[in-house]
Design a protein around this motif. Structure first.
Motif, PDB file in Angstrom:
ATOM      1  N   ASP A 189       0.833  -1.200   0.000  1.00 20.70           N
ATOM      2  CA  ASP A 189       0.000   0.000   0.000  1.00 20.70           C
ATOM      3  C   ASP A 189       0.866   1.248   0.000  1.00 20.70           C
ATOM      4  O   ASP A 189       0.620   2.192  -0.759  1.00 20.70           O
ATOM      5  CB  ASP A 189      -0.928   0.007   1.223  1.00 20.70           C
ATOM      6  CG  ASP A 189      -2.215  -0.769   0.981  1.00 20.70           C
ATOM      7  OD1 ASP A 189      -2.873  -0.499  -0.032  1.00 20.70           O
ATOM      8  OD2 ASP A 189      -2.549  -1.620   1.807  1.00 20.70           O
ATOM      9  N   LYS A 190       1.873   1.270   0.850  1.00 20.88           N
ATOM     10  CA  LYS A 190       2.744   2.439   0.936  1.00 20.88           C
ATOM     11  C   LYS A 190       3.493   2.650  -0.370  1.00 20.88           C
ATOM     12  O   LYS A 190       3.632   3.795  -0.834  1.00 20.88           O
ATOM     13  CB  LYS A 190       3.723   2.282   2.101  1.00 20.88           C
ATOM     14  CG  LYS A 190       4.603   3.510   2.315  1.00 20.88           C
ATOM     15  CD  LYS A 190       5.369   3.438   3.621  1.00 20.88           C
ATOM     16  CE  LYS A 190       6.392   2.353   3.633  1.00 20.88           C
ATOM     17  NZ  LYS A 190       7.216   2.355   4.867  1.00 20.88           N
ATOM     18  N   THR A 191       3.966   1.590  -0.969  1.00 16.98           N
ATOM     19  CA  THR A 191       4.682   1.699  -2.238  1.00 16.98           C
ATOM     20  C   THR A 191       3.772   2.230  -3.332  1.00 16.98           C
ATOM     21  O   THR A 191       4.159   3.103  -4.118  1.00 16.98           O
ATOM     22  CB  THR A 191       5.249   0.328  -2.663  1.00 16.98           C
ATOM     23  OG1 THR A 191       6.149  -0.133  -1.655  1.00 16.98           O
ATOM     24  CG2 THR A 191       5.976   0.427  -3.984  1.00 16.98           C
ATOM     25  N   VAL A 192       2.558   1.719  -3.386  1.00 16.50           N
ATOM     26  CA  VAL A 192       1.598   2.165  -4.395  1.00 16.50           C
ATOM     27  C   VAL A 192       1.277   3.644  -4.220  1.00 16.50           C
ATOM     28  O   VAL A 192       1.224   4.410  -5.183  1.00 16.50           O
ATOM     29  CB  VAL A 192       0.302   1.323  -4.328  1.00 16.50           C
ATOM     30  CG1 VAL A 192      -0.793   1.971  -5.167  1.00 16.50           C
ATOM     31  CG2 VAL A 192       0.565  -0.089  -4.814  1.00 16.50           C
ATOM     32  N   VAL A 193       1.081   4.068  -2.964  1.00 18.77           N
ATOM     33  CA  VAL A 193       0.784   5.475  -2.691  1.00 18.77           C
ATOM     34  C   VAL A 193       1.938   6.360  -3.139  1.00 18.77           C
ATOM     35  O   VAL A 193       1.741   7.397  -3.792  1.00 18.77           O
ATOM     36  CB  VAL A 193       0.485   5.682  -1.190  1.00 18.77           C
ATOM     37  CG1 VAL A 193       0.439   7.170  -0.855  1.00 18.77           C
ATOM     38  CG2 VAL A 193      -0.833   5.019  -0.819  1.00 18.77           C
ATOM     39  N   ARG A 194       3.161   5.972  -2.785  1.00 18.91           N
ATOM     40  CA  ARG A 194       4.331   6.774  -3.157  1.00 18.91           C
ATOM     41  C   ARG A 194       4.442   6.898  -4.671  1.00 18.91           C
ATOM     42  O   ARG A 194       4.641   7.994  -5.217  1.00 18.91           O
ATOM     43  CB  ARG A 194       5.609   6.148  -2.592  1.00 18.91           C
ATOM     44  CG  ARG A 194       6.869   6.923  -2.982  1.00 18.91           C
ATOM     45  CD  ARG A 194       8.143   6.223  -2.571  1.00 18.91           C
ATOM     46  NE  ARG A 194       8.294   6.154  -1.130  1.00 18.91           N
ATOM     47  CZ  ARG A 194       8.192   5.054  -0.403  1.00 18.91           C
ATOM     48  NH1 ARG A 194       7.929   3.876  -1.018  1.00 18.91           N
ATOM     49  NH2 ARG A 194       8.343   5.069   0.900  1.00 18.91           N
ATOM     50  N   ALA A 214       3.563  10.178  -9.814  1.00 21.14           N
ATOM     51  CA  ALA A 214       3.303   9.999 -11.240  1.00 21.14           C
ATOM     52  C   ALA A 214       1.967  10.636 -11.608  1.00 21.14           C
ATOM     53  O   ALA A 214       1.771  11.827 -11.423  1.00 21.14           O
ATOM     54  CB  ALA A 214       3.332   8.505 -11.581  1.00 21.14           C
ATOM     55  N   THR A 215       1.023   9.833 -12.116  1.00 26.75           N
ATOM     56  CA  THR A 215      -0.254  10.387 -12.583  1.00 26.75           C
ATOM     57  C   THR A 215      -1.033  11.059 -11.459  1.00 26.75           C
ATOM     58  O   THR A 215      -1.728  12.054 -11.684  1.00 26.75           O
ATOM     59  CB  THR A 215      -1.121   9.275 -13.197  1.00 26.75           C
ATOM     60  OG1 THR A 215      -1.322   8.237 -12.224  1.00 26.75           O
ATOM     61  CG2 THR A 215      -0.456   8.698 -14.428  1.00 26.75           C
ATOM     62  N   GLY A 216      -0.923  10.528 -10.250  1.00 27.45           N
ATOM     63  CA  GLY A 216      -1.655  11.110  -9.130  1.00 27.45           C
ATOM     64  C   GLY A 216      -1.197  12.518  -8.793  1.00 27.45           C
ATOM     65  O   GLY A 216      -1.999  13.354  -8.354  1.00 27.45           O
ATOM     66  N   PHE A 217       0.087  12.789  -9.013  1.00 29.65           N
ATOM     67  CA  PHE A 217       0.607  14.121  -8.710  1.00 29.65           C
ATOM     68  C   PHE A 217      -0.074  15.184  -9.564  1.00 29.65           C
ATOM     69  O   PHE A 217      -0.543  16.206  -9.054  1.00 29.65           O
ATOM     70  CB  PHE A 217       2.111  14.160  -8.928  1.00 29.65           C
ATOM     71  CG  PHE A 217       2.672  15.553  -8.915  1.00 29.65           C
ATOM     72  CD1 PHE A 217       2.714  16.294  -7.748  1.00 29.65           C
ATOM     73  CD2 PHE A 217       3.135  16.137 -10.086  1.00 29.65           C
ATOM     74  CE1 PHE A 217       3.213  17.595  -7.729  1.00 29.65           C
ATOM     75  CE2 PHE A 217       3.634  17.424 -10.084  1.00 29.65           C
ATOM     76  CZ  PHE A 217       3.668  18.156  -8.903  1.00 29.65           C
ATOM     77  N   ASP A 218      -0.136  14.960 -10.855  1.00 35.59           N
ATOM     78  CA  ASP A 218      -0.756  15.941 -11.745  1.00 35.59           C
ATOM     79  C   ASP A 218      -2.229  16.152 -11.397  1.00 35.59           C
ATOM     80  O   ASP A 218      -2.723  17.281 -11.407  1.00 35.59           O
ATOM     81  CB  ASP A 218      -0.633  15.481 -13.203  1.00 35.59           C
ATOM     82  CG  ASP A 218       0.809  15.499 -13.684  1.00 35.59           C
ATOM     83  OD1 ASP A 218       1.567  16.384 -13.244  1.00 35.59           O
ATOM     84  OD2 ASP A 218       1.180  14.628 -14.495  1.00 35.59           O
ATOM     85  N   ARG A 219      -2.913  15.062 -11.097  1.00 34.13           N
ATOM     86  CA  ARG A 219      -4.347  15.168 -10.778  1.00 34.13           C
ATOM     87  C   ARG A 219      -4.573  15.964  -9.501  1.00 34.13           C
ATOM     88  O   ARG A 219      -5.372  16.902  -9.461  1.00 34.13           O
ATOM     89  CB  ARG A 219      -4.949  13.772 -10.638  1.00 34.13           C
ATOM     90  CG  ARG A 219      -6.432  13.773 -10.265  1.00 34.13           C
ATOM     91  CD  ARG A 219      -6.995  12.359 -10.314  1.00 34.13           C
ATOM     92  NE  ARG A 219      -8.434  12.369 -10.137  1.00 34.13           N
ATOM     93  CZ  ARG A 219      -9.068  12.059  -9.004  1.00 34.13           C
ATOM     94  NH1 ARG A 219      -8.346  11.733  -7.945  1.00 34.13           N
ATOM     95  NH2 ARG A 219     -10.368  12.077  -8.922  1.00 34.13           N
ATOM     96  N   TRP A 220      -3.849  15.610  -8.437  1.00 28.19           N
ATOM     97  CA  TRP A 220      -4.100  16.242  -7.145  1.00 28.19           C
ATOM     98  C   TRP A 220      -3.482  17.629  -7.040  1.00 28.19           C
ATOM     99  O   TRP A 220      -3.963  18.470  -6.292  1.00 28.19           O
ATOM    100  CB  TRP A 220      -3.612  15.322  -6.022  1.00 28.19           C
ATOM    101  CG  TRP A 220      -4.508  14.135  -5.918  1.00 28.19           C
ATOM    102  CD1 TRP A 220      -4.305  12.903  -6.441  1.00 28.19           C
ATOM    103  CD2 TRP A 220      -5.799  14.094  -5.286  1.00 28.19           C
ATOM    104  NE1 TRP A 220      -5.375  12.090  -6.179  1.00 28.19           N
ATOM    105  CE2 TRP A 220      -6.296  12.787  -5.475  1.00 28.19           C
ATOM    106  CE3 TRP A 220      -6.554  15.029  -4.585  1.00 28.19           C
ATOM    107  CZ2 TRP A 220      -7.546  12.401  -4.981  1.00 28.19           C
ATOM    108  CZ3 TRP A 220      -7.796  14.647  -4.090  1.00 28.19           C
ATOM    109  CH2 TRP A 220      -8.277  13.344  -4.286  1.00 28.19           C
ATOM    110  N   GLY A 274     -11.927   3.871 -13.071  1.00 31.10           N
ATOM    111  CA  GLY A 274     -11.381   5.038 -13.765  1.00 31.10           C
ATOM    112  C   GLY A 274      -9.863   4.999 -13.816  1.00 31.10           C
ATOM    113  O   GLY A 274      -9.200   4.313 -13.034  1.00 31.10           O
ATOM    114  N   PRO A 275      -9.257   5.753 -14.718  1.00 31.13           N
ATOM    115  CA  PRO A 275      -7.813   5.718 -14.899  1.00 31.13           C
ATOM    116  C   PRO A 275      -7.026   6.328 -13.760  1.00 31.13           C
ATOM    117  O   PRO A 275      -5.855   6.021 -13.589  1.00 31.13           O
ATOM    118  CB  PRO A 275      -7.603   6.535 -16.190  1.00 31.13           C
ATOM    119  CG  PRO A 275      -8.791   7.453 -16.229  1.00 31.13           C
ATOM    120  CD  PRO A 275      -9.923   6.663 -15.661  1.00 31.13           C
ATOM    121  N   SER A 276      -7.661   7.233 -12.957  1.00 26.61           N
ATOM    122  CA  SER A 276      -6.905   7.920 -11.908  1.00 26.61           C
ATOM    123  C   SER A 276      -7.055   7.251 -10.551  1.00 26.61           C
ATOM    124  O   SER A 276      -6.442   7.670  -9.582  1.00 26.61           O
ATOM    125  CB  SER A 276      -7.365   9.382 -11.804  1.00 26.61           C
ATOM    126  OG  SER A 276      -8.729   9.442 -11.434  1.00 26.61           O
TER     127      SER A 276
END
Length: 228
Positions: A6-11, A16-22, A181-183
């Motif tokens: 979980d921690k690895t996935v969050v990091r 990556a894609t989560g950074f641009d979205r958030w 969804g993709p995000s």
């Protein structure tokens, strides 16, 4: 999926894609209706914490750890109010964005420090530790361990937010699972408030103030706990 996974996935997601979205969600630019709703909800949670701290009239005297600071939505106004703020996030990109926003706001490093760290590796002693919208990324057992660890860092106050596990929210989450969804790259964990309170009490805390932020796509329970 294990807690470590979980921690690895969050990091990886927030680098990556989560950074641009958030970054867009926590910004001021144009976003879609869902993202705008989440932005408003998150800001309501941040504003509630700021109002709690300001109402005590001693923000400038506090040392505060913003654990999981994201792009600095809470850290920046606290530093501007005179608090000594130690802000951390698991995502290097999030911390980089927070630093840029601090520079744009004219906030120096005299009372604001940003570091890339996960919750488990945080150390030091702070009057107040705040952890907003982070526990949703971790399962119950790991969340309880994080509360215990954060408790060791805070000398006077611990403020947490989490997505409460109720029948209604559990149904909403289940419906959402059919439309990933993709995000949607990280799991969303709901937590029973009674268990969060029990974990706080086991570490010597008493809940003093609470609030609930609820919009169409954002829901977060906020607890302020003080030392007994």
């Amino acid at each position: 999926m294990t807690a470590t996974d979980d921690k690895t996935v969050v990091r990886e997601y927030f680098n990556a894609t989560g950074f641009d979205r958030w970054r867009r969600i926590y910004g001021t630019g144009d976003v879609n209706k869902v993202q705008l709703d989440i932005r408003k909800g998150h800001q309501q949670t941040v504003d509630t914490v700021l109002n709690w701290l300001r109402s005590d009239g001693n923000v400038a005297e506090l040392t505060i750890c913003d654990a999981g600071c994201g792009v600095g939505s809470l850290s920046l106004p606290l530093a501007q109010a005179g608090a000594i703020v130690y802000a951390s996030d698991i995502s290097e990109k999030m911390v980089g964005e927070a630093k840029e926003r601090a520079m744009a706001a004219g906030i120096g490093s005299e009372n604001l420090t940003f570091v890339v760290q996960d919750l488990e590796s945080l150390s030091g002693q702070y009057h107040t530790v705040v952890c907003l919208d982070v526990l949703i990324h971790y399962p119950q057992e790991q969340a309880m361990g994080m509360i215990a660890h954060l408790s060791n860092l805070a000398t006077n106050r611990l403020i947490l937010s989490f997505a409460p596990k109720t029948l209604g929210y559990s149904l909403l989450k289940r419906i959402g699972d059919f439309f990933p969804g993709p995000s949607k790259a990280t799991r969303a964990y709901l937590h029973r408030e009674a268990m969060i309170v029990e974990a706080l009490q086991a570490n010597g805390w008493t809940v003093q103030r609470n609030a609930m932020t609820k919009t169409r796509f954002y829901f977060s329970r906020l607890l302020e706990a003080m030392k007994e």
